[in-house]
Design an enzyme around this catalytic site. Structure first.
Site, PDB file in Angstrom:
ATOM      1  N   CYS A   5      -3.493  -2.721  13.471  1.00 43.67           N
ATOM      2  CA  CYS A   5      -2.580  -3.810  13.107  1.00 43.67           C
ATOM      3  C   CYS A   5      -2.602  -4.876  14.194  1.00 43.67           C
ATOM      4  O   CYS A   5      -2.892  -6.037  13.923  1.00 43.67           O
ATOM      5  CB  CYS A   5      -1.168  -3.275  12.889  1.00 43.67           C
ATOM      6  SG  CYS A   5      -1.040  -2.141  11.494  1.00 43.67           S
TER       7      CYS A   5
ATOM      8  N   ASN B   3       5.418  -3.502  19.567  1.00 41.24           N
ATOM      9  CA  ASN B   3       4.223  -4.307  19.772  1.00 41.24           C
ATOM     10  C   ASN B   3       4.426  -5.365  20.850  1.00 41.24           C
ATOM     11  O   ASN B   3       3.532  -5.619  21.668  1.00 41.24           O
ATOM     12  CB  ASN B   3       3.807  -4.995  18.472  1.00 41.24           C
ATOM     13  CG  ASN B   3       3.491  -4.040  17.345  1.00 41.24           C
ATOM     14  OD1 ASN B   3       3.829  -4.290  16.195  1.00 41.24           O
ATOM     15  ND2 ASN B   3       2.841  -2.914  17.651  1.00 41.24           N
TER      16      ASN B   3
ATOM     17  N   ALA C  29       7.081   3.882   6.824  1.00 35.52           N
ATOM     18  CA  ALA C  29       6.232   3.915   5.633  1.00 35.52           C
ATOM     19  C   ALA C  29       4.819   4.335   6.055  1.00 35.52           C
ATOM     20  O   ALA C  29       4.202   3.680   6.898  1.00 35.52           O
ATOM     21  CB  ALA C  29       6.191   2.536   4.965  1.00 35.52           C
TER      22      ALA C  29
ATOM     23  N   ASP D 176       5.165  -4.696  10.719  1.00 37.57           N
ATOM     24  CA  ASP D 176       6.465  -4.176  10.308  1.00 37.57           C
ATOM     25  C   ASP D 176       7.479  -4.700  11.329  1.00 37.57           C
ATOM     26  O   ASP D 176       7.585  -4.189  12.436  1.00 37.57           O
ATOM     27  CB  ASP D 176       6.404  -2.654  10.297  1.00 37.57           C
ATOM     28  CG  ASP D 176       7.745  -1.973  10.086  1.00 37.57           C
ATOM     29  OD1 ASP D 176       8.769  -2.679   9.971  1.00 37.57           O
ATOM     30  OD2 ASP D 176       7.781  -0.731  10.062  1.00 37.57           O
TER      31      ASP D 176
ATOM     32  N   ARG E 252     -13.914 -16.262  26.411  1.00 40.12           N
ATOM     33  CA  ARG E 252     -14.358 -15.032  25.755  1.00 40.12           C
ATOM     34  C   ARG E 252     -13.636 -13.791  26.288  1.00 40.12           C
ATOM     35  O   ARG E 252     -14.146 -12.680  26.171  1.00 40.12           O
ATOM     36  CB  ARG E 252     -15.872 -14.864  25.928  1.00 40.12           C
ATOM     37  CG  ARG E 252     -16.658 -16.056  25.375  1.00 40.12           C
ATOM     38  CD  ARG E 252     -18.139 -15.913  25.616  1.00 40.12           C
ATOM     39  NE  ARG E 252     -18.867 -17.095  25.152  1.00 40.12           N
ATOM     40  CZ  ARG E 252     -20.193 -17.255  25.247  1.00 40.12           C
ATOM     41  NH1 ARG E 252     -20.935 -16.293  25.786  1.00 40.12           N
ATOM     42  NH2 ARG E 252     -20.770 -18.362  24.794  1.00 40.12           N
TER      43      ARG E 252
ATOM     44  N   ARG F 112       0.810  -1.215   0.000  1.00 47.30           N
ATOM     45  CA  ARG F 112       0.000   0.000   0.000  1.00 47.30           C
ATOM     46  C   ARG F 112       0.843   1.264   0.000  1.00 47.30           C
ATOM     47  O   ARG F 112       0.497   2.262  -0.637  1.00 47.30           O
ATOM     48  CB  ARG F 112      -0.912  -0.014   1.244  1.00 47.30           C
ATOM     49  CG  ARG F 112      -1.633   1.291   1.528  1.00 47.30           C
ATOM     50  CD  ARG F 112      -2.322   1.237   2.894  1.00 47.30           C
ATOM     51  NE  ARG F 112      -1.382   0.971   3.975  1.00 47.30           N
ATOM     52  CZ  ARG F 112      -0.632   1.899   4.557  1.00 47.30           C
ATOM     53  NH1 ARG F 112      -0.697   3.155   4.149  1.00 47.30           N
ATOM     54  NH2 ARG F 112       0.188   1.584   5.547  1.00 47.30           N
TER      55      ARG F 112
ATOM     56  N   ARG G 126      -2.605  -8.465  12.313  1.00 48.00           N
ATOM     57  CA  ARG G 126      -2.907  -8.732  10.903  1.00 48.00           C
ATOM     58  C   ARG G 126      -1.769  -8.317   9.987  1.00 48.00           C
ATOM     59  O   ARG G 126      -1.545  -8.882   8.920  1.00 48.00           O
ATOM     60  CB  ARG G 126      -4.178  -8.002  10.472  1.00 48.00           C
ATOM     61  CG  ARG G 126      -4.020  -6.488  10.515  1.00 48.00           C
ATOM     62  CD  ARG G 126      -5.078  -5.725   9.771  1.00 48.00           C
ATOM     63  NE  ARG G 126      -4.798  -4.294   9.846  1.00 48.00           N
ATOM     64  CZ  ARG G 126      -4.116  -3.614   8.925  1.00 48.00           C
ATOM     65  NH1 ARG G 126      -3.644  -4.223   7.850  1.00 48.00           N
ATOM     66  NH2 ARG G 126      -3.893  -2.320   9.078  1.00 48.00           N
ATOM     67  N   SER G 127      -1.033  -7.252  10.372  1.00 45.37           N
ATOM     68  CA  SER G 127       0.035  -6.697   9.565  1.00 45.37           C
ATOM     69  C   SER G 127       1.137  -6.253  10.502  1.00 45.37           C
ATOM     70  O   SER G 127       0.870  -5.579  11.500  1.00 45.37           O
ATOM     71  CB  SER G 127      -0.489  -5.498   8.753  1.00 45.37           C
ATOM     72  OG  SER G 127       0.564  -4.846   8.063  1.00 45.37           O
TER      73      SER G 127
ATOM     74  N   HIS H 199       6.231  -8.642   7.716  1.00 45.20           N
ATOM     75  CA  HIS H 199       7.063  -8.149   6.627  1.00 45.20           C
ATOM     76  C   HIS H 199       8.210  -7.254   7.082  1.00 45.20           C
ATOM     77  O   HIS H 199       8.226  -6.726   8.195  1.00 45.20           O
ATOM     78  CB  HIS H 199       6.195  -7.377   5.612  1.00 45.20           C
ATOM     79  CG  HIS H 199       5.357  -6.302   6.241  1.00 45.20           C
ATOM     80  ND1 HIS H 199       4.042  -6.516   6.604  1.00 45.20           N
ATOM     81  CD2 HIS H 199       5.633  -5.005   6.561  1.00 45.20           C
ATOM     82  CE1 HIS H 199       3.550  -5.402   7.115  1.00 45.20           C
ATOM     83  NE2 HIS H 199       4.500  -4.473   7.114  1.00 45.20           N
ATOM     84  N   LEU H 200       9.155  -7.101   6.169  1.00 39.14           N
ATOM     85  CA  LEU H 200      10.236  -6.131   6.279  1.00 39.14           C
ATOM     86  C   LEU H 200      10.174  -5.225   5.048  1.00 39.14           C
ATOM     87  O   LEU H 200       9.996  -5.718   3.932  1.00 39.14           O
ATOM     88  CB  LEU H 200      11.594  -6.832   6.325  1.00 39.14           C
ATOM     89  CG  LEU H 200      11.916  -7.623   7.589  1.00 39.14           C
ATOM     90  CD1 LEU H 200      13.106  -8.540   7.346  1.00 39.14           C
ATOM     91  CD2 LEU H 200      12.204  -6.684   8.764  1.00 39.14           C
ATOM     92  N   TYR H 201      10.336  -3.935   5.248  1.00 39.47           N
ATOM     93  CA  TYR H 201      10.348  -3.011   4.120  1.00 39.47           C
ATOM     94  C   TYR H 201      11.693  -3.067   3.406  1.00 39.47           C
ATOM     95  O   TYR H 201      12.748  -3.229   4.034  1.00 39.47           O
ATOM     96  CB  TYR H 201      10.044  -1.588   4.590  1.00 39.47           C
ATOM     97  CG  TYR H 201       8.582  -1.375   4.888  1.00 39.47           C
ATOM     98  CD1 TYR H 201       7.686  -1.099   3.859  1.00 39.47           C
ATOM     99  CD2 TYR H 201       8.091  -1.489   6.181  1.00 39.47           C
ATOM    100  CE1 TYR H 201       6.335  -0.924   4.119  1.00 39.47           C
ATOM    101  CE2 TYR H 201       6.742  -1.315   6.453  1.00 39.47           C
ATOM    102  CZ  TYR H 201       5.871  -1.034   5.411  1.00 39.47           C
ATOM    103  OH  TYR H 201       4.523  -0.870   5.663  1.00 39.47           O
TER     104      TYR H 201
END
Length: 328
Positions: free
Chosen positions: A210, A241, A327, A233, A191, A47, A230-231, A271-273
């Protein structure tokens, strides 16, 4: 299509054998994941337009017993900054003004990008942040992020039908407060969840969550936490995180009279940028050492009343900081 690079010494090194409780430093999990993504990940245009190498589905596990925390030692992680962000989430605030006032710029790039696009003013981040703090009206116009994490955590919107069959917004749901009640009254429940992915409001958020789903689990007097992200870096985001999730777990455990157990982190698109190569190369040339410990210095009346002065880290002697562009 998977792409690889010619391995240098840092990419080809392997971590010591053995489990995390048998002489293998828990941080090797993180370094092994970083090495695998960079060497074997699929390369895509994302993105942001920067491009990434990524794997789908990853897991890391950390035991938080005896005050241990997943605080990386192969680079300096600014844990106080991450802590200030977590405390800000718990207020439900969605404006960066309170963060900027503390010198925390984690979220500034998104409002700054929106301001630059809308006005054509190429103001730098420092000046923008100073104006956000100094000018309340400017902050109200340009500093809000939409209904991001904290809003969903402590004020998830509800809707009620009135007498005319029309819906109006009702009282928000404080998921964190309800979680603590559930842990105290029904610890065996499956729950115990805090959810940030509100589908109806995603398009109003500066960035959809994220680290989206936290599930808690009680066993043998210990509070465990599984975080699904979910995503991720891995170079810049994941170190924060991991600390933040463990911190939240520790605070909740204290509030409900449980011992901290295991933190299980799970990543979707991990991922890694591509423009983080220098950081990756340098960090993979380092070896972890030491065992940082978090002390919580007091127990406030509720989870919403902790302050930055309630936390102390001892035994943290990291290697130097590593920087790379964010990013947006």
């Amino acid at each position: 299509m998977a792409t690889t690079t010619t391995p240098d010494d840092s990419f080809s090194r392997t971590s010591p054998e053995g489990g995390t409780s048998a002489g293998r430093h828990p941080e090797w999990q993180y370094l092994d994941l970083m090495r695998r993504i960079w060497a074997e990940g699929s390369e895509t245009r994302d993105r942001t337009g920067v491009g990434t190498r990524s794997v789908f589905g990853a897991m890391l596990r950390f035991d938080l017993a005896d005050g241990r925390m997943p605080l990386l030692t192969t680079k300096r992680v600014y844990w106080k900054t991450a802590t200030r962000e977590m405390l800000w989430f718990l207020t439900g605030d969605t404006n960066i003004r309170a963060l900027c006032a503390q010198g925390v710029q984690i979220w500034t790039d998104w409002p700054l990008d929106r301001f630059r696009r809308a006005t054509g003013n190429d103001i730098n981040r420092e000046d923008f942040s100073e104006r956000i703090v100094a000018d309340r009206e400017f902050a109200e116009q340009w500093g809000d992020l939409g209904p991001v994490y904290g809003k969903q955590w402590v004020d998830w919107p509800t809707y009620e039908a009135d007498g005319d069959g029309k819906f109006r917004q009702g009282s928000g749901i404080n998921q964190v407060a309800e979680l603590l009640t559930s842990l105290r009254e029904n610890p065996a429940s499956r729950r115990h969840i805090i959810e940030g992915w509100n589908v109806a409001e995603l398009d109003q958020m500066a960035l959809p969550p994220c680290h989206k789903t936290y599930q808690f689990h009680v066993a043998d007097g210990r509070l465990n936490c599984a975080l699904y992200q979910r995503s991720c870096d891995v170079a810049l985001g994941l170190p924060f995180n991991l600390w933040s999730a463990a911190l939240l777990q520790r605070m909740i455990a204290q509030q409900v009279d449980l011992e901290p157990g295991e933190l299980v982190w799970m990543g979707g698109d991990t991922h890694l940028y591509l423009n983080h190569e220098q950081l990756v190369t340098t960090q993979l040339s380092r070896e972890p050492a030491g065992a940082p410990v978090l002390n919580i210095l007091r127990r406030p009346p509720s989870i919403f009343e902790y302050t930055i002065n309630d936390f102390e880290v001892v035994g943290y002697d990291p290697q130097g900081p590593l920087k790379a562009p964010v990013a947006v």
